[in-house]
Write an enzyme that holds these catalytic residues in place. Structure first.
Site, PDB file in Angstrom:
ATOM      1  CB  CYS A   1      -0.938  -0.006   1.204  1.00  0.00           C
ATOM      2  SG  CYS A   1      -2.013  -1.441   1.198  1.00  0.00           S
ATOM      3  CG  ASP A   2       5.297   3.107   0.607  1.00  0.00           C
ATOM      4  OD1 ASP A   2       4.947   4.201   0.115  1.00  0.00           O
ATOM      5  OD2 ASP A   2       6.353   2.954   1.236  1.00  0.00           O
TER       6      ASP A   2
ATOM      7  CE1 TYR B   1      25.133  -7.548  -2.439  1.00  0.00           C
ATOM      8  CE2 TYR B   1      25.605  -7.409  -4.787  1.00  0.00           C
ATOM      9  CZ  TYR B   1      26.035  -7.589  -3.489  1.00  0.00           C
ATOM     10  OH  TYR B   1      27.364  -7.816  -3.239  1.00  0.00           O
TER      11      TYR B   1
END
Ligand SMILES: *Cc1c(COP(=O)(O)O)cnc(C)c1O
Length: 393
Positions: free
Chosen positions: A330-331, A359
């Site tokens: 939700c970001d 990474y």
């Protein structure tokens, strides 16, 4: 001729990707051990007579570790967790070094108990921690060469200034600690090998000065990692990248053992990330596709590693529309790529990110309770390709 039929599976082919998603769900990180082998062999050909210690940090996964070891490689451990993984896999500790410049006493003890002998230090406090272990531990002194050109400059946080190396070696000698040599890490995804070359020359001079002062330091030179791979921008081929580096190494005294700590190069090209479209929306003339993997997951490398991965839908179509690929959380920062021209996608369609072995999964989180991608390791044994299995850590 062996009666056994050798089957090869290329798990990066569309049909195989679909098969693996049907079998194991989504999101996946598909790790091809055959490609790990190819990377080890390429680097070995480019750096003959250099011992390769795979640095676990970019992809601390059992399948990678076992593949590297089976190819005759060694390991670069940096944390107690990595030591534990090596121990659990029954790795011979003689093939491991410990390279974190800053360690708690317990980290040193864990590594010593496992049987690791070679450690790295870069300051007097850290050297003193080995006073109690002079019979069991030897040191490499990590030297810092600043590398503002590298995508990730690792010489700011670790390493002592070249002019302080001899004093550090002298302190170790006074405490009865053996110093085997020097190490450096010029930074990850180096654009060219100029920094490596400069560092090798500087270390050679320091080693000669150490010998004149009878401070040891002349057994080992550890040239670190940093070997680059192609992302959206192609880089120098590894043979060309290593050419000047080989020339610099040829100037070292014959008795110096040279080791390297490749991470990204070994595992970066060996994995793809596969995500599925969860849903879509049309916003301001763009199609927004919400995937089940994103910046808090496998694409975390876009933040932490400053990487840009080649991302493409698996399906093709002639008509392409302005699109956005977003992660599931939700970001609002959880957006993988904008301003793409993509075929019109539907829920369930697959998106593939390439060169995603290093990474990526390693730094993924489960923010918002979206689970990390399942790692599927394929081609675990050379020549016996037909195996795909989930590898819980
Ligand atoms: C991260 C790291 C590596 C691996 O670096 P790459 O650029 O991925 O090859 C090697 N050595 C040390 C000490 C590291 O911290």
């Amino acid at each position: 001729m062996s009666a056994r039929r050798i089957r090869f599976i290329d798990p990066f082919q569309p049909a195989q990707i679909r098969r693996l998603v049907r079998q194991f769900g989504s999101p996946l990180l598909i790790l091809d051990c055959e490609r790990v082998r190819v990377q080890v062999r390429k680097l070995r050909a480019a750096l003959q007579r250099v011992d390769l210690h795979y640095a676990l940090k970019p992809m601390p996964h059992a399948a990678v570790v076992q593949t590297v070891l089976a190819e005759g490689g060694c390991l670069d451990l940096a944390t107690s967790g990595e030591v534990q993984l090596a121990r659990r896999l029954g790795v011979d500790p003689a093939r491991c070094i410990h390279t974190h410049p800053i360690k708690r006493p317990q980290d040193i003890r864990n590594a010593l108990d496992f049987g690791v002998r070679t450690f790295v230090a870069d300051n007097p406090d850290e050297v003193r921690k080995f006073e109690r272990f002079t019979d069991r531990a030897e040191l490499l002194l990590r030297v810092s060469f600043r590398s503002p050109g590298a995508v990730c400059d690792l010489s700011r946080k670790f390493g002592c200034d070249p002019e302080d190396v001899l004093a550090l070696a002298r302190l170790a000698a006074e405490l009865g600690i053996t110093v085997r040599g020097l190490s450096f890490h010029v930074g990850s995804q180096a654009g060219d090998s100029a920094k490596h070359v400069e560092a090798i020359h500087a270390c050679a001079a320091l080693m000669a000065a150490g010998r004149r002062r009878k401070l040891g330091m002349l057994d080992t030179l550890d040239i670190g990692g940093g070997f680059p791979i192609d992302y959206t921008q192609p880089v120098q081929d590894i043979g060309r990248f290593c050419e000047p580096l080989r020339a610099a190494l040829a100037d070292l005294p014959k008795r110096v053992r040279v080791i390297a700590e490749p991470g990204r190069f070994i595992v970066g090209p060996a994995a793809i990330a596969v995500a599925s479209v969860m849903g879509r929306a049309r916003r301001e003339g763009h199609w927004w596709y919400y995937l089940d993997d994103g910046l808090y997951g496998s694409y975390s490398g876009q933040l932490y590693d400053h990487a840009r991965y080649p991302v493409e839908p698996l399906k093709d179509a002639s008509e392409r529309l302005p699109s956005v690929l977003a992660g599931p959380t939700c970001d609002s920062i959880d957006v993988i790529a904008e301003n793409l021209m993509l075929p019109k996608l539907e829920a369930g369609d697959l998106i593939v990110g390439r060169a995603m072995g290093a990474y990526t999964w390693a730094s993924a989180s489960e923010f918002n309770f979206f689970p990390k991608a399942t790692v599927i390791a394929v081609n675990l044994t050379p020549g016996d390709a037909g195996m795909a299995m989930p590898f819980p850590l």
